[in-house]
Scaffold this active site. Sequence first.
Site: not given
Length: 384
Positions: A70-71, A150, A180, A200, A202, A238, A325
């Site tokens: 996401g960042t 979030n 989120q 994202s 995770h 890659t 964060c």
Amino acid sequence: MGIYLDNSATTKPYQEVVDSMVKALTEDYENPSAAHRMGMKIEKNIKDIRRNIAKTLGAKEKEIVFTSGGTECNNMIIRSCANLNKQRGRHIISTSIEHPSVLNTLEDLEKDGFDVTYLPVDSEGNISIEDVEKSLREDTILVSVMFVNNEVGSIQPIKEIGNSLKNRKNKVFFHVDAVQGYGKVEFRPSRYNIDFMSVSAHKIHGPKGIGFMYMKDGNNFKPLVTGGGQESNLRSGTENVPGIYGMGAAVSKLFSDLNGSIEKMNSLKNLLKEEILKNIEGVKINSPEDGVCHILNVSFEDVRGEVLLHYLEQKEVYVSTGSACSSKKKGSHVLNAMGLTPDEIEGAIRFSLSDMNTEEEIVKAVEILRDSVEDLRKIIRIRK
């Protein structure tokens, strides 16, 4: 491992995710760009995963670009829109409750001469479509609004914003941070007139270090990372094959019964809220009634959230005081924007759920929470 209620920070990977990543590391370890058949096999597998992710959004395969999360998505989208359109305008609209990866990027652009309007929120953490429309100017080039907050779980009026921007004479790009929201709210970017979107893995039981950007077909984009031309020259480097495999497995499992997952989390959140209100006095629910299915933010009177967090940690209940964060920084910019008092902000805890949690865990967690709050309040009374 105790009772884990910090799923907005990160989620436990599904077993299928772990298995797929092990396969990528031990069997499918070739470079997807290699000209031999082994590399071409990996390339095809990545193509299949990209196609499957696109289907969950009703999008085209080429509209999905793999990133590190996401960042990176937020940075590359906002900076690209700013750099490509600065000749026709330098005005950007966002909100006061965005993730740090958006707010800090916008702050950086302000130093380069861009003008940013930060929309306020009401007491439930919601912006108004009227404020968006009033803030639009002839030199506005981008509106960047998160789908789901979030910290408190408020759901922003993304559809209404998209419709408002759709027929403007001067094109205004619409970016949505859906980190989120994806996997928690069912939606289609094309129906909401979304130009760019960040996701994202995770946050949906996938691995860390992988995510994807949705980019509407036909939009221009200035790459943040250049090199070998991977991801259609939009994000070189890659490919993170284990990460892509893992994210693909997470998406497949979650979206096989998305409505069931959402309903379960909603049920658990309602149970958590009911148990807290029934068993603990002096609490304030900060999350809106119609918020997202997995986030509940609560303030506890006469208790410091950070102290309560560590008290619960000792009893193997894991929560947070806000965004992972920015949780180590003083206060919450989200709760402050919502108008909470300093004491309410200091006493806030975020509980965030997943479909791996159980009703038994919720009931047990509230029992431990109740005892912990009572113990801390006794200590405060003694010191007074």
